[in-house]
Design a protein around this motif. Sequence first.
Motif, PDB file in Angstrom:
ATOM      1  N   ILE A 145      58.382  42.577  36.905  1.00  0.00           N
ATOM      2  CA  ILE A 145      57.098  42.330  36.263  1.00  0.00           C
ATOM      3  C   ILE A 145      56.118  43.415  36.669  1.00  0.00           C
ATOM      4  CG2 ILE A 145      56.289  40.817  38.110  1.00  0.00           C
ATOM      5  CD1 ILE A 145      54.979  39.099  35.861  1.00  0.00           C
ATOM      6  N   GLU A 146      55.273  43.810  35.726  1.00  0.00           N
ATOM      7  CA  GLU A 146      54.318  44.896  35.972  1.00  0.00           C
ATOM      8  C   GLU A 146      52.945  44.481  35.451  1.00  0.00           C
ATOM      9  OE1 GLU A 146      53.548  49.559  34.635  1.00  0.00           O
ATOM     10  OE2 GLU A 146      55.535  48.637  34.392  1.00  0.00           O
ATOM     11  N   TYR A 147      51.913  44.705  36.282  1.00  0.00           N
ATOM     12  CA  TYR A 147      50.527  44.411  35.919  1.00  0.00           C
ATOM     13  C   TYR A 147      49.751  45.722  35.843  1.00  0.00           C
ATOM     14  CZ  TYR A 147      51.685  39.673  37.567  1.00  0.00           C
ATOM     15  OH  TYR A 147      52.274  38.448  37.768  1.00  0.00           O
ATOM     16  N   ASP A 148      48.912  45.869  34.829  1.00  0.00           N
ATOM     17  CA  ASP A 148      48.055  47.050  34.720  1.00  0.00           C
ATOM     18  C   ASP A 148      46.767  46.824  35.499  1.00  0.00           C
ATOM     19  OD1 ASP A 148      49.920  48.212  33.100  1.00  0.00           O
ATOM     20  OD2 ASP A 148      48.810  47.903  31.222  1.00  0.00           O
ATOM     21  N   ASN A 149      46.386  47.802  36.328  1.00  0.00           N
ATOM     22  CA  ASN A 149      45.080  47.753  36.976  1.00  0.00           C
ATOM     23  C   ASN A 149      43.986  47.735  35.907  1.00  0.00           C
ATOM     24  OD1 ASN A 149      46.536  48.016  39.337  1.00  0.00           O
ATOM     25  ND2 ASN A 149      46.118  50.197  39.565  1.00  0.00           N
ATOM     26  N   SER A 150      42.865  47.102  36.203  1.00  0.00           N
ATOM     27  CA  SER A 150      41.852  46.990  35.154  1.00  0.00           C
ATOM     28  C   SER A 150      40.446  46.825  35.721  1.00  0.00           C
ATOM     29  CB  SER A 150      42.162  45.799  34.243  1.00  0.00           C
ATOM     30  OG  SER A 150      42.128  44.593  34.974  1.00  0.00           O
ATOM     31  N   PHE A 151      39.455  47.198  34.885  1.00  0.00           N
ATOM     32  CA  PHE A 151      38.044  47.004  35.193  1.00  0.00           C
ATOM     33  C   PHE A 151      37.593  45.639  34.695  1.00  0.00           C
ATOM     34  CE2 PHE A 151      38.060  51.638  35.451  1.00  0.00           C
ATOM     35  CZ  PHE A 151      37.235  51.857  36.538  1.00  0.00           C
ATOM     36  N   GLY A 152      36.612  45.071  35.370  1.00  0.00           N
ATOM     37  CA  GLY A 152      35.984  43.841  34.927  1.00  0.00           C
ATOM     38  C   GLY A 152      34.520  43.872  35.310  1.00  0.00           C
ATOM     39  N   TYR A 153      33.847  42.755  35.149  1.00  0.00           N
ATOM     40  CA  TYR A 153      32.462  42.680  35.574  1.00  0.00           C
ATOM     41  C   TYR A 153      32.236  41.364  36.309  1.00  0.00           C
ATOM     42  CZ  TYR A 153      32.150  40.266  31.036  1.00  0.00           C
ATOM     43  OH  TYR A 153      32.362  39.440  29.955  1.00  0.00           O
ATOM     44  N   ALA A 154      31.165  41.323  37.096  1.00  0.00           N
ATOM     45  CA  ALA A 154      30.970  40.198  38.009  1.00  0.00           C
ATOM     46  C   ALA A 154      29.511  39.754  38.012  1.00  0.00           C
ATOM     47  CB  ALA A 154      31.382  40.593  39.423  1.00  0.00           C
ATOM     48  N   PHE A 155      29.321  38.449  38.233  1.00  0.00           N
ATOM     49  CA  PHE A 155      27.999  37.872  38.439  1.00  0.00           C
ATOM     50  C   PHE A 155      28.044  37.028  39.706  1.00  0.00           C
ATOM     51  CE2 PHE A 155      28.404  38.530  33.863  1.00  0.00           C
ATOM     52  CZ  PHE A 155      27.224  39.218  33.594  1.00  0.00           C
ATOM     53  N   GLN A 156      26.912  36.913  40.382  1.00  0.00           N
ATOM     54  CA  GLN A 156      26.890  36.140  41.620  1.00  0.00           C
ATOM     55  C   GLN A 156      25.535  35.480  41.829  1.00  0.00           C
ATOM     56  OE1 GLN A 156      26.085  40.053  44.405  1.00  0.00           O
ATOM     57  NE2 GLN A 156      27.290  38.420  45.308  1.00  0.00           N
ATOM     58  N   VAL A 157      25.547  34.422  42.637  1.00  0.00           N
ATOM     59  CA  VAL A 157      24.344  33.761  43.113  1.00  0.00           C
ATOM     60  C   VAL A 157      24.636  33.312  44.537  1.00  0.00           C
ATOM     61  CG1 VAL A 157      25.075  31.554  42.121  1.00  0.00           C
ATOM     62  CG2 VAL A 157      22.675  31.907  42.692  1.00  0.00           C
ATOM     63  N   GLY A 158      23.638  33.415  45.404  1.00  0.00           N
ATOM     64  CA  GLY A 158      23.872  33.032  46.788  1.00  0.00           C
ATOM     65  C   GLY A 158      22.590  33.002  47.589  1.00  0.00           C
ATOM     66  N   PHE A 159      22.734  32.798  48.893  1.00  0.00           N
ATOM     67  CA  PHE A 159      21.570  32.852  49.767  1.00  0.00           C
ATOM     68  C   PHE A 159      21.992  33.269  51.171  1.00  0.00           C
ATOM     69  CE2 PHE A 159      22.964  28.406  50.269  1.00  0.00           C
ATOM     70  CZ  PHE A 159      23.008  28.286  51.656  1.00  0.00           C
TER      71      PHE A 159
END
Length: 225
Positions: free
Chosen positions: A156-170
């Motif tokens: 099995i082979e997976y392609d590396n990839s870009f994504g985007y992220a959101f966060q909330v914290g304290f």
Amino acid sequence: MKKIIFAVMALTVFGTGLTNAQENKSVDFKKWQVRVRGVGVVPDESAKIGIIGGDAKISNTFIPELDFTYFFTKNISAELILGTSKHDVSTVGSDISAVGGPTSADVNLGSVYLLPPTLTVQYHFLPDQIFNPYVGAGVNYTIFYNEKAGNTVRGIEYDNSFGYAFQVGFDLMLNDKFFINADIKKIFLKTDVTVDASNLATGLSIPADVEINPLLLGFGVGMKF
């Protein structure tokens, strides 16, 4: 979406309760901080699988995470998140009758490690206070490595990839240097997967578009310097 709403509510109530237990006082400004967190990784997976159909199933996991934050101003910072996770992967409800199997079956696709360095830009609402909530958004690049195909398929082979992220914290200050942190991230991530199933039928290669979209629930400690 229900998981995200519940997690945000829990984080807000927890942070507010801890803040009410402490005196509201000013905190010294420092440009760098480092955190160590324990993070629960909960994929929200789906897939379009060629030939055999079905959907994807990716296991939850718990990992340590390290991150570094640099403050450009009191309110604006950039955070680099480092961690790696291992997940077991399978298909569910696939039709493998075309390759000599039963009409409906789950296919064990083994395991894979993810290395997803993520860079976010954050806005901190109360940088001079003990309780400092923040929100952030940024980009992610995920590297897939050490794939093991399990005992059902050959590879099995997976392609590396870009994504985007959101966060909330304290951040909740314990003194001028050390603090407690709670953080929720949602990473939107997908990858192209190629399954070598030539052990089931000569030359058989199964393509799949897989969305992983993990929710990361983190809690830990940090230090300003």
